[in-house]
Design a protein around this motif. Structure first.
Motif, PDB file in Angstrom:
ATOM      1  N   ALA A  44     -14.860  63.644  33.337  1.00 42.84           N
ATOM      2  CA  ALA A  44     -14.970  62.421  34.127  1.00 42.84           C
ATOM      3  C   ALA A  44     -15.017  62.746  35.613  1.00 42.84           C
ATOM      4  CB  ALA A  44     -13.784  61.498  33.824  1.00 42.84           C
ATOM      5  N   ARG A  45     -14.162  63.632  36.045  1.00 39.77           N
ATOM      6  CA  ARG A  45     -14.139  64.022  37.462  1.00 39.77           C
ATOM      7  C   ARG A  45     -15.465  64.647  37.863  1.00 39.77           C
ATOM      8  NH1 ARG A  45     -12.545  68.387  40.774  1.00 39.77           N
ATOM      9  NH2 ARG A  45     -12.633  69.718  38.928  1.00 39.77           N
ATOM     10  N   GLY A  46     -15.987  65.523  37.005  1.00 45.83           N
ATOM     11  CA  GLY A  46     -17.256  66.179  37.305  1.00 45.83           C
ATOM     12  C   GLY A  46     -18.432  65.226  37.324  1.00 45.83           C
ATOM     13  N   ALA A  47     -18.342  64.151  36.534  1.00 44.63           N
ATOM     14  CA  ALA A  47     -19.433  63.169  36.459  1.00 44.63           C
ATOM     15  C   ALA A  47     -19.357  62.127  37.562  1.00 44.63           C
ATOM     16  CB  ALA A  47     -19.427  62.487  35.091  1.00 44.63           C
ATOM     17  N   GLY A  48     -18.329  62.194  38.389  1.00 50.35           N
ATOM     18  CA  GLY A  48     -18.206  61.232  39.481  1.00 50.35           C
ATOM     19  C   GLY A  48     -17.522  59.938  39.119  1.00 50.35           C
ATOM     20  N   VAL A  49     -16.860  59.890  37.968  1.00 55.80           N
ATOM     21  CA  VAL A  49     -16.096  58.698  37.595  1.00 55.80           C
ATOM     22  C   VAL A  49     -14.909  58.579  38.557  1.00 55.80           C
ATOM     23  CG1 VAL A  49     -14.658  57.652  35.799  1.00 55.80           C
ATOM     24  CG2 VAL A  49     -16.801  58.812  35.180  1.00 55.80           C
ATOM     25  N   GLU A  50     -14.733  57.419  39.153  1.00 54.91           N
ATOM     26  CA  GLU A  50     -13.670  57.235  40.140  1.00 54.91           C
ATOM     27  C   GLU A  50     -12.335  56.833  39.522  1.00 54.91           C
ATOM     28  OE1 GLU A  50     -14.801  54.735  43.438  1.00 54.91           O
ATOM     29  OE2 GLU A  50     -16.910  55.224  43.135  1.00 54.91           O
ATOM     30  N   TRP A  51     -12.402  56.123  38.393  1.00 51.38           N
ATOM     31  CA  TRP A  51     -11.193  55.632  37.725  1.00 51.38           C
ATOM     32  C   TRP A  51     -11.309  55.951  36.240  1.00 51.38           C
ATOM     33  CZ3 TRP A  51      -7.385  52.593  40.403  1.00 51.38           C
ATOM     34  CH2 TRP A  51      -7.727  52.287  41.723  1.00 51.38           C
ATOM     35  N   LEU A  52     -10.290  56.600  35.693  1.00 53.30           N
ATOM     36  CA  LEU A  52     -10.242  56.915  34.269  1.00 53.30           C
ATOM     37  C   LEU A  52      -8.918  56.406  33.719  1.00 53.30           C
ATOM     38  CD1 LEU A  52     -11.436  58.413  31.756  1.00 53.30           C
ATOM     39  CD2 LEU A  52     -10.124  60.424  32.523  1.00 53.30           C
ATOM     40  N   SER A  53      -8.979  55.593  32.671  1.00 59.45           N
ATOM     41  CA  SER A  53      -7.764  55.056  32.054  1.00 59.45           C
ATOM     42  C   SER A  53      -7.697  55.510  30.602  1.00 59.45           C
ATOM     43  CB  SER A  53      -7.749  53.521  32.113  1.00 59.45           C
ATOM     44  OG  SER A  53      -7.723  53.072  33.458  1.00 59.45           O
ATOM     45  N   GLY A  91      -7.051  66.841  42.943  1.00 62.50           N
ATOM     46  CA  GLY A  91      -7.152  65.649  43.777  1.00 62.50           C
ATOM     47  C   GLY A  91      -7.075  64.360  42.995  1.00 62.50           C
ATOM     48  N   ILE A  92      -6.386  64.387  41.850  1.00 64.34           N
ATOM     49  CA  ILE A  92      -6.308  63.217  40.970  1.00 64.34           C
ATOM     50  C   ILE A  92      -5.011  62.461  41.221  1.00 64.34           C
ATOM     51  CG2 ILE A  92      -6.197  62.449  38.569  1.00 64.34           C
ATOM     52  CD1 ILE A  92      -7.868  64.949  37.853  1.00 64.34           C
ATOM     53  N   ARG A  93      -5.132  61.178  41.498  1.00 68.02           N
ATOM     54  CA  ARG A  93      -3.968  60.301  41.626  1.00 68.02           C
ATOM     55  C   ARG A  93      -3.581  59.811  40.237  1.00 68.02           C
ATOM     56  NH1 ARG A  93      -4.209  54.623  44.919  1.00 68.02           N
ATOM     57  NH2 ARG A  93      -6.146  54.535  43.711  1.00 68.02           N
ATOM     58  N   CYS A  94      -2.333  59.970  39.850  1.00 71.15           N
ATOM     59  CA  CYS A  94      -1.872  59.612  38.512  1.00 71.15           C
ATOM     60  C   CYS A  94      -0.991  58.371  38.552  1.00 71.15           C
ATOM     61  CB  CYS A  94      -1.093  60.770  37.895  1.00 71.15           C
ATOM     62  SG  CYS A  94      -2.074  62.275  37.702  1.00 71.15           S
ATOM     63  N   ARG A  95      -1.241  57.488  37.597  1.00 76.60           N
ATOM     64  CA  ARG A  95      -0.451  56.279  37.452  1.00 76.60           C
ATOM     65  C   ARG A  95      -0.098  56.084  35.982  1.00 76.60           C
ATOM     66  NH1 ARG A  95      -3.825  51.775  41.006  1.00 76.60           N
ATOM     67  NH2 ARG A  95      -2.995  52.336  43.049  1.00 76.60           N
ATOM     68  N   THR A 126      -8.696  58.407  40.168  1.00 81.41           N
ATOM     69  CA  THR A 126      -7.425  57.812  39.753  1.00 81.41           C
ATOM     70  C   THR A 126      -7.342  57.843  38.242  1.00 81.41           C
ATOM     71  OG1 THR A 126      -7.265  56.359  41.693  1.00 81.41           O
ATOM     72  CG2 THR A 126      -5.991  55.738  39.748  1.00 81.41           C
ATOM     73  N   LEU A 127      -6.313  58.500  37.734  1.00 83.98           N
ATOM     74  CA  LEU A 127      -6.050  58.571  36.294  1.00 83.98           C
ATOM     75  C   LEU A 127      -4.900  57.627  35.973  1.00 83.98           C
ATOM     76  CD1 LEU A 127      -6.283  59.881  33.451  1.00 83.98           C
ATOM     77  CD2 LEU A 127      -4.649  61.607  34.262  1.00 83.98           C
ATOM     78  N   THR A 128      -5.182  56.635  35.138  1.00 86.10           N
ATOM     79  CA  THR A 128      -4.144  55.708  34.692  1.00 86.10           C
ATOM     80  C   THR A 128      -3.865  55.971  33.226  1.00 86.10           C
ATOM     81  OG1 THR A 128      -4.874  54.014  36.262  1.00 86.10           O
ATOM     82  CG2 THR A 128      -3.501  53.290  34.418  1.00 86.10           C
ATOM     83  N   VAL A 129      -2.624  56.304  32.918  1.00 85.70           N
ATOM     84  CA  VAL A 129      -2.208  56.503  31.535  1.00 85.70           C
ATOM     85  C   VAL A 129      -1.433  55.264  31.099  1.00 85.70           C
ATOM     86  CG1 VAL A 129      -0.871  57.930  29.937  1.00 85.70           C
ATOM     87  CG2 VAL A 129      -2.104  59.006  31.854  1.00 85.70           C
ATOM     88  N   ALA A 130      -1.995  54.553  30.133  1.00 83.95           N
ATOM     89  CA  ALA A 130      -1.338  53.354  29.607  1.00 83.95           C
ATOM     90  C   ALA A 130      -0.311  53.797  28.576  1.00 83.95           C
ATOM     91  CB  ALA A 130      -2.369  52.416  28.985  1.00 83.95           C
ATOM     92  N   PHE A 131       0.957  53.665  28.919  1.00 85.74           N
ATOM     93  CA  PHE A 131       2.042  54.157  28.070  1.00 85.74           C
ATOM     94  C   PHE A 131       3.087  53.059  27.959  1.00 85.74           C
ATOM     95  CE2 PHE A 131       5.735  56.542  26.803  1.00 85.74           C
ATOM     96  CZ  PHE A 131       5.216  57.521  25.958  1.00 85.74           C
ATOM     97  N   PHE A 167      -0.764  47.255  39.278  1.00 87.64           N
ATOM     98  CA  PHE A 167      -1.813  47.992  39.989  1.00 87.64           C
ATOM     99  C   PHE A 167      -3.032  47.098  40.264  1.00 87.64           C
ATOM    100  CE2 PHE A 167       0.172  51.438  37.256  1.00 87.64           C
ATOM    101  CZ  PHE A 167       1.021  51.900  38.267  1.00 87.64           C
ATOM    102  N   PRO A 168      -2.872  46.068  41.078  1.00 86.55           N
ATOM    103  CA  PRO A 168      -3.947  45.091  41.279  1.00 86.55           C
ATOM    104  C   PRO A 168      -5.185  45.656  41.964  1.00 86.55           C
ATOM    105  CG  PRO A 168      -2.132  44.684  42.785  1.00 86.55           C
ATOM    106  CD  PRO A 168      -1.651  45.696  41.798  1.00 86.55           C
ATOM    107  N   ASP A 169      -5.103  46.857  42.531  1.00 82.89           N
ATOM    108  CA  ASP A 169      -6.295  47.444  43.140  1.00 82.89           C
ATOM    109  C   ASP A 169      -7.220  48.082  42.111  1.00 82.89           C
ATOM    110  OD1 ASP A 169      -4.370  49.415  42.602  1.00 82.89           O
ATOM    111  OD2 ASP A 169      -5.170  50.765  44.125  1.00 82.89           O
ATOM    112  N   THR A 170      -6.790  48.117  40.844  1.00 87.60           N
ATOM    113  CA  THR A 170      -7.616  48.709  39.794  1.00 87.60           C
ATOM    114  C   THR A 170      -8.871  47.865  39.566  1.00 87.60           C
ATOM    115  OG1 THR A 170      -5.644  49.577  38.687  1.00 87.60           O
ATOM    116  CG2 THR A 170      -7.674  49.449  37.385  1.00 87.60           C
ATOM    117  N   PRO A 171     -10.055  48.465  39.645  1.00 85.16           N
ATOM    118  CA  PRO A 171     -11.276  47.679  39.407  1.00 85.16           C
ATOM    119  C   PRO A 171     -11.453  47.369  37.922  1.00 85.16           C
ATOM    120  CG  PRO A 171     -11.833  49.984  39.717  1.00 85.16           C
ATOM    121  CD  PRO A 171     -10.357  49.872  39.980  1.00 85.16           C
TER     122      PRO A 171
END
Length: 240
Positions: A44-53, A91-95, A126-131, A167-171
């Motif tokens: 995902a990072r290599g493909a330019g994905v900005e947000w991965l959940s 450079g990945i922000r984790c949530r 931004t990596l969001t892990v739904a846990f 996380f209301p800034d999540t698109p």
């Protein structure tokens, strides 16, 4: 061609069936999933994905056998501690979305908080892990937050409501990938997936790799996203 998705979400399905097909305990499937998680993050990072959940553990998963839940808690803690430095270096922000149930072990909750603090200024992805996550629960909590804030009923609109979600800034999610061929939402980010495209690759999550992920992105880009509208020529207008 549709642009590449900004926000991709994955329902990581099939770990148990992967293990059972090999006459292994279900926990072996969860262990095998670690490699896939790292591979997908890198793809995902290599493909330019900005947000991965990633949907790791739902509020409904607490009903699973206690030995499996206990194993998952230990495994997730091991994965977080093992890969924290790599995620930060990339450079990945984790949530972590959810993490409200008191049954979550305190050491694991601390590791989640530490990783979020470590990576909070990263912006490559931004990596969001739904846990311990449930989409309905998020919507209920947003409604409670609105009521507590004193917003009048007439003033509530979609933007006001979304501002009270976690996380209301999540698109909004552009693409959801659910592995193993199952075709269910499973209470996942219900607000954010309202207009998402979906793909359902039959491969089980432990066998899912970067080429599968990139194939899903390609499938997404072949689609025409209309968001409830119609193409111009459907109204008798010119195609040009």
């Amino acid at each position: 061609m549709t642009p590449a998705p900004r926000h991709v979400a994955c329902v990581m399905d099939g770990n148990g069936r992967w293990a059972e097909s090999r006459s292994l305990p279900r926990t072996a499937g969860h262990r095998a999933a670690e490699t896939t998680v790292i591979d997908v993050i890198e793809a995902a990072r290599g493909a330019g994905v900005e947000w991965l959940s990633l949907y790791a553990f739902s509020t409904e998963n607490w009903s699973r056998p206690s030995n499996e839940v206990d194993y998952l808690m230990r495994l997730v803690r091991s994965v977080v501690r093992k890969h924290a430095a790599l995620l930060h270096a990339r450079g990945i922000r984790c949530r972590f979305l959810g993490v409200a149930d008191p049954r979550i072990p305190a050491p694991l909750a601390r590791d989640f908080a530490d990783l979020m603090t470590l990576t909070r200024t990263n912006r490559r992805m931004t990596l969001t892990v739904a846990f311990d996550h449930g989409g309905r629960g998020d919507i209920v909590e947003a409604a409670r937050s609105l009521i507590r804030s004193g917003v009048s009923a007439d003033a509530v609109d979609e933007s006001h409501f979304a501002a009270h979600l976690p996380f209301p800034d999540t698109p909004d999610v552009d693409l959801v990938i659910r592995t193993s061929g199952e075709q269910r939402i499973s209470n996942f980010m219900l607000w954010q997936v309202a207009y998402a495209e979906w793909t359902f690759p039959s491969v089980l999550w432990p066998d899912f790799r970067a080429p599968h992920f990139l194939e899903c992105l390609h499938t997404y880009q072949q689609r025409k996203r209309r968001f409830g509208g119609v193409p111009p020529h459907a109204n008798g207008e010119s195609r040009t």
